[in-house]
Design a protein around this motif. Structure first.
Motif, mmCIF file in Angstrom:
data_model
loop_
_atom_site.group_PDB
_atom_site.id
_atom_site.type_symbol
_atom_site.label_atom_id
_atom_site.label_comp_id
_atom_site.label_asym_id
_atom_site.label_seq_id
_atom_site.Cartn_x
_atom_site.Cartn_y
_atom_site.Cartn_z
ATOM 1 N N TRP A 105 -47.303 -6.008 29.845
ATOM 2 C CA TRP A 105 -46.720 -6.067 28.507
ATOM 3 C C TRP A 105 -47.069 -7.426 27.895
ATOM 4 C CZ3 TRP A 105 -44.117 -2.126 26.087
ATOM 5 C CH2 TRP A 105 -43.642 -1.081 26.878
ATOM 6 N N ARG A 107 -46.575 -9.993 24.638
ATOM 7 C CA ARG A 107 -45.789 -10.250 23.433
ATOM 8 C C ARG A 107 -46.742 -10.487 22.263
ATOM 9 N NH1 ARG A 107 -42.202 -15.523 23.295
ATOM 10 N NH2 ARG A 107 -44.279 -16.419 23.093
ATOM 11 N N LYS A 199 -40.705 1.325 12.140
ATOM 12 C CA LYS A 199 -39.376 0.905 12.593
ATOM 13 C C LYS A 199 -38.429 0.751 11.399
ATOM 14 C CE LYS A 199 -36.943 -2.818 15.034
ATOM 15 N NZ LYS A 199 -36.054 -3.128 13.890
ATOM 16 N N ASN A 205 -36.618 1.345 18.073
ATOM 17 C CA ASN A 205 -37.038 0.064 18.652
ATOM 18 C C ASN A 205 -38.141 0.217 19.691
ATOM 19 O OD1 ASN A 205 -35.257 -1.664 17.234
ATOM 20 N ND2 ASN A 205 -33.576 -0.974 18.534
ATOM 21 N N GLU A 206 -38.525 1.455 19.963
ATOM 22 C CA GLU A 206 -39.587 1.705 20.947
ATOM 23 C C GLU A 206 -40.307 2.979 20.549
ATOM 24 O OE1 GLU A 206 -40.250 1.948 25.815
ATOM 25 O OE2 GLU A 206 -38.281 1.494 24.953
ATOM 26 N N LYS A 219 -42.644 -1.856 21.859
ATOM 27 C CA LYS A 219 -41.189 -1.945 21.828
ATOM 28 C C LYS A 219 -40.754 -3.307 21.308
ATOM 29 C CE LYS A 219 -40.597 -3.522 26.657
ATOM 30 N NZ LYS A 219 -39.989 -3.210 27.976
ATOM 31 N N GLU A 220 -39.564 -3.326 20.738
ATOM 32 C CA GLU A 220 -38.976 -4.589 20.305
ATOM 33 C C GLU A 220 -37.792 -4.908 21.198
ATOM 34 O OE1 GLU A 220 -36.743 -6.614 16.463
ATOM 35 O OE2 GLU A 220 -38.171 -4.996 16.145
ATOM 36 N N LYS A 221 -37.777 -6.113 21.716
ATOM 37 C CA LYS A 221 -36.708 -6.551 22.603
ATOM 38 C C LYS A 221 -36.305 -7.962 22.224
ATOM 39 C CE LYS A 221 -35.615 -7.098 27.541
ATOM 40 N NZ LYS A 221 -36.164 -7.008 28.911
ATOM 41 N N SER A 222 -35.039 -8.124 21.864
ATOM 42 C CA SER A 222 -34.507 -9.439 21.470
ATOM 43 C C SER A 222 -35.335 -10.082 20.362
ATOM 44 C CB SER A 222 -34.437 -10.368 22.689
ATOM 45 O OG SER A 222 -33.619 -9.818 23.706
ATOM 46 N N GLU A 224 -38.448 -9.659 19.732
ATOM 47 C CA GLU A 224 -39.858 -9.840 20.071
ATOM 48 C C GLU A 224 -40.517 -8.483 20.277
ATOM 49 O OE1 GLU A 224 -39.792 -14.134 22.365
ATOM 50 O OE2 GLU A 224 -39.478 -12.317 23.564
#
Length: 237
Positions: A105, A107, A199, A205-206, A219-222, A224
């Motif tokens: 993965w 960023r 989105k 978010n994914e 995907k977006e996490k926190s 990012e």
């Protein structure tokens, strides 16, 4: 030198950690060696940190390439230079974080601009995620003449052009890439730009994204955004 494929997005990776190829020599080197590949990545070290210097096949530079970053990460792992499950390297777009978890993965650069735009009657969004993209939703992406229309819109916007379609629980994307000057089998920043647009419309978010070269996951996490997909040595195809 070795070729890597990231969902059909192909790159020549060159070990330039000893700086045998100067910055002035790189454009000519790229045009002489890229052949039919999509780009060339120089693997370098700056202040003891790994640095990805990415060039399009025409010899021009780009601030970032998402699939190139995945290929770069896998190359570092395959060489045994990186053994951690989380690490970072640098690019023209800044620090890039990598998480090895059921694949690599990467960023992606943060969204720096998103605005509506109409070009030649096509309504879409101008999105910058490291590099600029013009994102257009269509009813049937397979019927789009990506080479002709993509080239025209690319010249009008000076951006990569992404056509996307919503299909059940996934998206389908085709991209005409600036610098490569043709449709590519996958574009990491392209699917990221599409994800950003989708989105805001869907709230998801994914998402799973189908491209000519296979399937990518975004995907977006926190806050990012991360990108994952297939990456391997070209010779293994």
């Amino acid at each position: 030198m070795v070729c890597y494929s990231a969902n059909g997005n192909t790159f020549l990776l060159v070990d330039n950690t000893e700086k045998k190829i100067s910055d002035d020599e790189k454009p000519v080197f790229v045009r002489n060696h890229a052949g039919d590949l999509d780009g060339v990545i120089f693997v370098e070290k700056v202040n003891e940190e790994f640095f990805m210097d990415y060039y399009n096949r025409d010899g021009s530079t780009a601030a970032f390439c998402g699939n190139g970053a995945r290929a770069f990460s896998q190359y570092l792992i395959d060489r045994g230079w990186i053994k951690d499950e989380e690490f970072s390297f640098f690019s023209r777009a800044g620090e890039i974080k990598v998480i090895v978890e059921d694949g690599v993965w990467v960023r992606m650069p943060r969204l720096s601009e998103k605005r509506e735009m109409t070009v030649n009657g096509y309504n879409g969004y101008f999105v910058i995620v490291g590099v600029p993209h013009f994102v257009v939703e269509v009813e049937n992406v397979d019927k789009i003449n990506t080479e002709k229309l993509g080239r025209d819109l690319r010249n009008k916007t000076n951006a990569n052009v992404d056509f996307y379609q919503v299909i059940e629980d996934a998206l389908k994307v085709r991209t005409y890439e600036r610098g490569v000057e043709r449709e590519t089998k996958a574009c990491g920043t392209g699917v990221t730009a599409v994800f950003v647009v989708h989105k805001d419309k869907s709230g998801l978010n994914e998402v799973k994204i189908h491209v000519p070269g296979g399937t990518l996951f975004v995907k977006e996490k926190s806050g990012e955004i991360f990108l994952k997909g297939e990456v391997r040595r070209c010779s293994e195809e």
